[in-house]
Design a protein around this motif. Structure first.
Motif, PDB file in Angstrom:
ATOM      1  N   ALA A 233      -3.367   2.129  -3.014  1.00 27.50           N
ATOM      2  CA  ALA A 233      -2.874   2.219  -1.639  1.00 27.50           C
ATOM      3  C   ALA A 233      -4.004   1.967  -0.653  1.00 27.50           C
ATOM      4  CB  ALA A 233      -2.239   3.582  -1.395  1.00 27.50           C
ATOM      5  N   TRP A 234      -5.204   2.416  -1.007  1.00 23.89           N
ATOM      6  CA  TRP A 234      -6.356   2.155  -0.130  1.00 23.89           C
ATOM      7  C   TRP A 234      -6.557   0.659   0.046  1.00 23.89           C
ATOM      8  CZ3 TRP A 234     -10.655  -0.586  -1.800  1.00 23.89           C
ATOM      9  CH2 TRP A 234     -11.658  -0.736  -0.847  1.00 23.89           C
ATOM     10  N   ALA A 235      -6.498  -0.096  -1.051  1.00 27.36           N
ATOM     11  CA  ALA A 235      -6.705  -1.542  -0.965  1.00 27.36           C
ATOM     12  C   ALA A 235      -5.631  -2.199  -0.103  1.00 27.36           C
ATOM     13  CB  ALA A 235      -6.718  -2.154  -2.368  1.00 27.36           C
ATOM     14  N   GLY A 236      -4.363  -1.823  -0.328  1.00 30.27           N
ATOM     15  CA  GLY A 236      -3.296  -2.437   0.437  1.00 30.27           C
ATOM     16  C   GLY A 236      -3.378  -2.131   1.922  1.00 30.27           C
ATOM     17  N   LEU A 237      -3.615  -0.881   2.274  1.00 28.95           N
ATOM     18  CA  LEU A 237      -3.658  -0.509   3.680  1.00 28.95           C
ATOM     19  C   LEU A 237      -4.928  -1.015   4.360  1.00 28.95           C
ATOM     20  CD1 LEU A 237      -2.128   3.064   3.401  1.00 28.95           C
ATOM     21  CD2 LEU A 237      -1.105   1.064   4.488  1.00 28.95           C
ATOM     22  N   GLU A 238      -6.008  -1.125   3.618  1.00 24.74           N
ATOM     23  CA  GLU A 238      -7.221  -1.700   4.201  1.00 24.74           C
ATOM     24  C   GLU A 238      -7.000  -3.172   4.524  1.00 24.74           C
ATOM     25  OE1 GLU A 238     -11.053  -1.135   5.719  1.00 24.74           O
ATOM     26  OE2 GLU A 238      -9.568   0.293   4.975  1.00 24.74           O
ATOM     27  N   LEU A 239      -6.367  -3.898   3.603  1.00 22.32           N
ATOM     28  CA  LEU A 239      -6.052  -5.302   3.874  1.00 22.32           C
ATOM     29  C   LEU A 239      -5.080  -5.441   5.036  1.00 22.32           C
ATOM     30  CD1 LEU A 239      -5.686  -6.739   0.253  1.00 22.32           C
ATOM     31  CD2 LEU A 239      -7.468  -7.295   1.923  1.00 22.32           C
ATOM     32  N   ALA A 240      -4.205  -4.468   5.201  1.00 23.20           N
ATOM     33  CA  ALA A 240      -3.252  -4.517   6.311  1.00 23.20           C
ATOM     34  C   ALA A 240      -3.956  -4.545   7.661  1.00 23.20           C
ATOM     35  CB  ALA A 240      -2.302  -3.325   6.233  1.00 23.20           C
ATOM     36  N   PHE A 241      -5.099  -3.903   7.760  1.00 18.02           N
ATOM     37  CA  PHE A 241      -5.871  -3.916   9.005  1.00 18.02           C
ATOM     38  C   PHE A 241      -6.785  -5.132   9.103  1.00 18.02           C
ATOM     39  CE2 PHE A 241      -4.732   0.571   8.896  1.00 18.02           C
ATOM     40  CZ  PHE A 241      -4.497   0.842  10.233  1.00 18.02           C
ATOM     41  N   LEU A 242      -7.355  -5.559   7.988  1.00 14.94           N
ATOM     42  CA  LEU A 242      -8.388  -6.585   8.028  1.00 14.94           C
ATOM     43  C   LEU A 242      -7.840  -8.011   8.025  1.00 14.94           C
ATOM     44  CD1 LEU A 242     -11.080  -5.022   5.668  1.00 14.94           C
ATOM     45  CD2 LEU A 242     -10.995  -4.999   8.166  1.00 14.94           C
TER      46      LEU A 242
ATOM     47  N   GLY B 241       0.816  -1.205   0.000  1.00 16.43           N
ATOM     48  CA  GLY B 241       0.000   0.000   0.000  1.00 16.43           C
ATOM     49  C   GLY B 241       0.848   1.253   0.000  1.00 16.43           C
ATOM     50  N   LEU B 242       1.891   1.273   0.809  1.00 14.36           N
ATOM     51  CA  LEU B 242       2.782   2.431   0.833  1.00 14.36           C
ATOM     52  C   LEU B 242       3.477   2.625  -0.508  1.00 14.36           C
ATOM     53  CD1 LEU B 242       4.703   2.591   4.244  1.00 14.36           C
ATOM     54  CD2 LEU B 242       2.835   4.020   3.426  1.00 14.36           C
ATOM     55  N   ALA B 243       3.823   1.526  -1.177  1.00 19.69           N
ATOM     56  CA  ALA B 243       4.546   1.618  -2.446  1.00 19.69           C
ATOM     57  C   ALA B 243       3.711   2.254  -3.548  1.00 19.69           C
ATOM     58  CB  ALA B 243       5.010   0.234  -2.887  1.00 19.69           C
TER      59      ALA B 243
END
Length: 273
Positions: A81-90, A61-63
């Protein structure tokens, strides 16, 4: 060459290693102590594998964000980035949701509901700021300021800080109930990596990092990161835990209008330029 640059962006900067550094710094500033994690314990459990997958998603997500000195160039795919960081929490919550233990599932559902709500508001603000990332003229300044205010209000909800954390009086240890210390440590680290990465992404979007020399942007982000994380530490434990309906009312009453106003200001700025 392009493939090598993409690999460097995903693994080193601004990807996985940067996400891990942001997570460790976030934990250190928030608690004053570095985490003690045995990665070997993570490989033999679904909780550990889900936590590792979440940290990898945070790096990806950061990348996708338009970081200065990006090896692959400033990408225009920041919606990923939204998809990556959302998956990082879920992703780290998946084992708790599938555990079958009512208290654990209830705690995981609460964390997922609150976090998703807060991150939806946060990304509404971030997307407004990123749409005019390199424009800080008088016409676009109101949109930037409103987006920054909305992001500051949404971030504690998005990461489950303080009043928005698990309600352990009803669920015991929350999503950690029944987990051995090693697995608690790795799931906590995954949450810190996701939270630190999200804070860095929000600061990249909301601060004037898209103008001026590129070397100034990391200084802005680092300063904002330290100030905000330290402020959360000072406020920690001073506010009561809120119920889900109260959190939703708070978000809709204060944060959502700011995010919506930022979007309106963006439209007006587009007409004036």
């Amino acid at each position: 060459m392009d493939i090598l640059r993409m690999i460097a962006a995903g693994l080193v900067y601004p990807g996985l290693i940067t996400a891990l550094a942001m997570g460790l710094l976030y934990r250190l500033l928030l608690t004053g102590a570095a985490p003690r994690v045995r990665l070997g314990a993570a490989l033999g459990s679904r909780e550990g594998l889900a936590a590792l997958a979440g940290m990898l998603a945070a790096g990806l997500g950061l990348a996708a964000m338009p970081w200065p000195f990006h090896p692959a160039g400033a990408p225009h795919a920041w919606l990923w980035a939204w998809a990556g960081l959302e998956l990082a929490f879920l992703l780290p919550l998946a084992p708790a949701l599938a555990s079958g233990a009512p208290k654990v599932v209830r705690a995981a559902i609460r964390r997922a509901q609150i976090g998703t709500f807060g991150r939806a508001l946060l990304w509404l603000a971030i997307s407004t700021a990123l749409a005019i990332h390199a424009s800080w003229g008088m016409a676009s300044l109101p949109a930037h300021l409103l987006a920054l205010a909305a992001a500051l209000g949404a971030f504690p909800i998005a990461v489950g800080w303080g009043p928005f954390d698990d309600e352990t009086s009803l669920t015991g240890a929350g999503v950690h109930a029944g987990l051995p210390p090693d697995l608690r440590a790795i799931t906590d680290l995954a949450h810190d990596v996701a939270a630190g990465s999200l804070l860095a992404a929000a600061l990249l979007a909301a601060l004037p990092t898209g103008i001026g020399p590129a070397w100034i942007a990391p200084i802005q982000i680092a300063a904002g990161f330290v100030v905000l994380a330290s402020a959360l530490r000072r406020l920690g434990g001073r506010l009561p835990r809120l119920a889900l309906p109260a959190i939703l009312r708070l978000g809709w009453a204060y944060v959502a209008p700011l995010a919506a106003a930022a979007g309106v200001a963006l439209i007006i700025a587009g007409r004036l330029t």
